[in-house]
Design an enzyme around this catalytic site. Sequence first.
Site, PDB file in Angstrom:
ATOM      1  N   THR A  77       6.263   0.925   1.947  1.00 52.90           N
ATOM      2  CA  THR A  77       7.265   1.746   2.633  1.00 52.90           C
ATOM      3  C   THR A  77       6.524   2.695   3.565  1.00 52.90           C
ATOM      4  O   THR A  77       5.808   3.590   3.099  1.00 52.90           O
ATOM      5  CB  THR A  77       8.102   2.565   1.625  1.00 52.90           C
ATOM      6  OG1 THR A  77       8.692   1.680   0.697  1.00 52.90           O
ATOM      7  CG2 THR A  77       9.178   3.365   2.344  1.00 52.90           C
TER       8      THR A  77
ATOM      9  N   LEU B 169       0.835  -1.204   0.000  1.00 59.70           N
ATOM     10  CA  LEU B 169       0.000   0.000   0.000  1.00 59.70           C
ATOM     11  C   LEU B 169       0.874   1.260   0.000  1.00 59.70           C
ATOM     12  O   LEU B 169       2.064   1.186   0.278  1.00 59.70           O
ATOM     13  CB  LEU B 169      -0.918  -0.018   1.224  1.00 59.70           C
ATOM     14  CG  LEU B 169      -1.779  -1.279   1.404  1.00 59.70           C
ATOM     15  CD1 LEU B 169      -2.699  -1.129   2.607  1.00 59.70           C
ATOM     16  CD2 LEU B 169      -2.594  -1.573   0.162  1.00 59.70           C
ATOM     17  N   PRO B 170       0.275   2.436  -0.284  1.00 58.92           N
ATOM     18  CA  PRO B 170       1.106   3.642  -0.397  1.00 58.92           C
ATOM     19  C   PRO B 170       1.821   4.079   0.886  1.00 58.92           C
ATOM     20  O   PRO B 170       3.028   4.295   0.860  1.00 58.92           O
ATOM     21  CB  PRO B 170       0.091   4.714  -0.838  1.00 58.92           C
ATOM     22  CG  PRO B 170      -1.047   3.964  -1.460  1.00 58.92           C
ATOM     23  CD  PRO B 170      -1.109   2.655  -0.719  1.00 58.92           C
TER      24      PRO B 170
ATOM     25  N   LYS C 133       6.916  11.372   0.263  1.00 55.68           N
ATOM     26  CA  LYS C 133       6.550  10.674   1.513  1.00 55.68           C
ATOM     27  C   LYS C 133       7.786  10.049   2.156  1.00 55.68           C
ATOM     28  O   LYS C 133       8.021  10.199   3.354  1.00 55.68           O
ATOM     29  CB  LYS C 133       5.527   9.582   1.178  1.00 55.68           C
ATOM     30  CG  LYS C 133       5.248   8.630   2.330  1.00 55.68           C
ATOM     31  CD  LYS C 133       4.770   7.257   1.859  1.00 55.68           C
ATOM     32  CE  LYS C 133       5.690   6.579   0.908  1.00 55.68           C
ATOM     33  NZ  LYS C 133       5.690   5.163   0.808  1.00 55.68           N
TER      34      LYS C 133
ATOM     35  N   LYS D 166      15.125   0.983   4.464  1.00 52.04           N
ATOM     36  CA  LYS D 166      14.503   1.458   3.212  1.00 52.04           C
ATOM     37  C   LYS D 166      14.549   2.980   3.108  1.00 52.04           C
ATOM     38  O   LYS D 166      14.856   3.522   2.045  1.00 52.04           O
ATOM     39  CB  LYS D 166      13.061   0.941   3.152  1.00 52.04           C
ATOM     40  CG  LYS D 166      12.208   1.506   2.047  1.00 52.04           C
ATOM     41  CD  LYS D 166      12.658   1.077   0.672  1.00 52.04           C
ATOM     42  CE  LYS D 166      11.826   1.753  -0.410  1.00 52.04           C
ATOM     43  NZ  LYS D 166      12.381   1.573  -1.741  1.00 52.04           N
TER      44      LYS D 166
HETATM   45  P1  NAD Z   1       0.596   2.689  -6.154  1.00 58.89           P
HETATM   46  O1  NAD Z   1       0.000   3.964  -5.706  1.00 58.89           O
HETATM   47  O2  NAD Z   1       0.820   2.410  -7.596  1.00 58.89           O
HETATM   48  O3  NAD Z   1      -0.280   1.443  -5.582  1.00 58.89           O
HETATM   49  C1  NAD Z   1      -0.860   1.393  -4.322  1.00 58.89           C
HETATM   50  C2  NAD Z   1      -2.188   0.655  -4.456  1.00 58.89           C
HETATM   51  O4  NAD Z   1      -2.772   0.443  -3.157  1.00 58.89           O
HETATM   52  C3  NAD Z   1      -3.239   1.435  -5.262  1.00 58.89           C
HETATM   53  O5  NAD Z   1      -3.676   0.640  -6.347  1.00 58.89           O
HETATM   54  C4  NAD Z   1      -4.351   1.706  -4.247  1.00 58.89           C
HETATM   55  O6  NAD Z   1      -5.651   1.684  -4.836  1.00 58.89           O
HETATM   56  C5  NAD Z   1      -4.158   0.559  -3.287  1.00 58.89           C
HETATM   57  N1  NAD Z   1      -4.739   0.737  -1.959  1.00 58.89           N
HETATM   58  C6  NAD Z   1      -4.599   1.797  -1.109  1.00 58.89           C
HETATM   59  N2  NAD Z   1      -5.236   1.548   0.047  1.00 58.89           N
HETATM   60  C7  NAD Z   1      -5.780   0.305  -0.063  1.00 58.89           C
HETATM   61  C8  NAD Z   1      -6.556  -0.514   0.813  1.00 58.89           C
HETATM   62  N3  NAD Z   1      -6.905  -0.125   2.044  1.00 58.89           N
HETATM   63  N4  NAD Z   1      -6.962  -1.731   0.357  1.00 58.89           N
HETATM   64  C9  NAD Z   1      -6.617  -2.150  -0.880  1.00 58.89           C
HETATM   65  N5  NAD Z   1      -5.886  -1.424  -1.755  1.00 58.89           N
HETATM   66  C10 NAD Z   1      -5.463  -0.212  -1.338  1.00 58.89           C
HETATM   67  O7  NAD Z   1       1.952   2.544  -5.330  1.00 58.89           O
HETATM   68  P2  NAD Z   1       3.215   1.628  -5.703  1.00 58.89           P
HETATM   69  O8  NAD Z   1       4.121   2.379  -6.604  1.00 58.89           O
HETATM   70  O9  NAD Z   1       2.761   0.263  -6.049  1.00 58.89           O
HETATM   71  O10 NAD Z   1       3.940   1.609  -4.266  1.00 58.89           O
HETATM   72  C11 NAD Z   1       3.451   0.831  -3.174  1.00 58.89           C
HETATM   73  C12 NAD Z   1       4.440   0.971  -2.021  1.00 58.89           C
HETATM   74  O11 NAD Z   1       5.725   0.503  -2.440  1.00 58.89           O
HETATM   75  C13 NAD Z   1       4.645   2.419  -1.528  1.00 58.89           C
HETATM   76  O12 NAD Z   1       4.796   2.423  -0.136  1.00 58.89           O
HETATM   77  C14 NAD Z   1       5.922   2.852  -2.240  1.00 58.89           C
HETATM   78  O13 NAD Z   1       6.599   3.855  -1.517  1.00 58.89           O
HETATM   79  C15 NAD Z   1       6.697   1.540  -2.296  1.00 58.89           C
HETATM   80  N6  NAD Z   1       7.660   1.397  -3.391  1.00 58.89           N
HETATM   81  C16 NAD Z   1       7.365   1.783  -4.657  1.00 58.89           C
HETATM   82  C17 NAD Z   1       8.314   1.615  -5.682  1.00 58.89           C
HETATM   83  C18 NAD Z   1       8.035   2.040  -7.103  1.00 58.89           C
HETATM   84  O14 NAD Z   1       8.992   2.070  -7.909  1.00 58.89           O
HETATM   85  N7  NAD Z   1       6.803   2.344  -7.477  1.00 58.89           N
HETATM   86  C19 NAD Z   1       9.555   1.049  -5.393  1.00 58.89           C
HETATM   87  C20 NAD Z   1       9.821   0.615  -4.097  1.00 58.89           C
HETATM   88  C21 NAD Z   1       8.865   0.796  -3.098  1.00 58.89           C
END
Ligand code: NAD
Length: 296
Positions: free
Chosen positions: A95, A64-65, A245, A170
């Site tokens: 994260t 999740l975000p 964030k 992280k």
């Molecule tokens: P994103 O915004 O693409 O995806 C997050 C998903 O979570 C969304 O589809 C949203 O609808 C869903 N969501 C939110 N609350 C929810 C709930 N209560 N129940 C079900 N679904 C829910 O984000 P992302 O890029 O996939 O990143 C996710 C996490 O990983 C973050 O914490 C980010 O910091 C971390 N991260 C991202 C990357 C990257 O390159 N994108 C790399 C490493 C770490």
Amino acid sequence: MKIAFIGLGNMGGPMALNLLKAGHTLSAFDLSADACRKFAAEGLAIAASAAETVAGAEVVISMLPASAHVEGLYLGSDGLLGKIAPGALVIDSSTIAAATSRKVAEAGAKRGIAVIDAPVSGGTGGAIAGTLTFMVGGAEADLERARPVLEKMGANIFHAGAAGAGQTAKICNNMLLGILMIGTSEAIALGVANGLDPKVLSEIMRRSSGGNWALEKYNPLPGVMENAPASKGYAGGFGTDLMLKDLGLAQENAAAVRASTPLGGLARNLYAAHSLGGHGALDFSSVIKLVQAKAA
Ligand code: NAD
């Protein structure tokens, strides 16, 4: 193994698909109907709610975000920790603040549910290829239980320490990444302003003492690297607001332990300005726009 997967975003969706390909039985859920539709088309079984995904699950994974989403999902009178079977293992790969990870782990322990924090590095490319790096916080024995599942999504698995330690590792990494992306952007923009070919300059720096991950895999200038988010209109990838964030988490953490992180603080402010400029949803490498000359 029966796995519940919650959060099918840029990272979670491809991670879940790798578990499916490895032969696990998956039940997945996302609040976004678009995300559910997209991954149902790729073969994931979508549940009607998060509560439904965890029924009978041996392992629950969330991606999740931010902290508020993780707290909202697991804690409280209607939280998932009240619905997951005791004895199950929760792997939270979001994260988030280390303090939140510890809070969820403590609440899980009271119900006989093991919780580890396992944030990742490697970007969307790593999520698709199954080559992520996992930084795990929690008991060693729980990491060993998680290992066969993590190995299907990642190539490197580190035990950073007790609950929350994965998150601390992280945010140290992402503070460095946020800073180096701005530095790399400045160097490329300076070269281009002097008439250098950005591809040639990038290659020179990649093979020189300025070489880094952005120059290897994630060049911020459109057209230099075909597969980088910069060449796809900064779509997908790692959102500017997610980097903002993480840099905020790093500053909170630094304040708590009285650490000096001047470049981390400056980087957070620069990403904040970039986000206020309307670019929060673009990949974080679009921060180059702050230092790039506008086309005449
Ligand atoms: P994103 O915004 O693409 O995806 C997050 C998903 O979570 C969304 O589809 C949203 O609808 C869903 N969501 C939110 N609350 C929810 C709930 N209560 N129940 C079900 N679904 C829910 O984000 P992302 O890029 O996939 O990143 C996710 C996490 O990983 C973050 O914490 C980010 O910091 C971390 N991260 C991202 C990357 C990257 O390159 N994108 C790399 C490493 C770490």
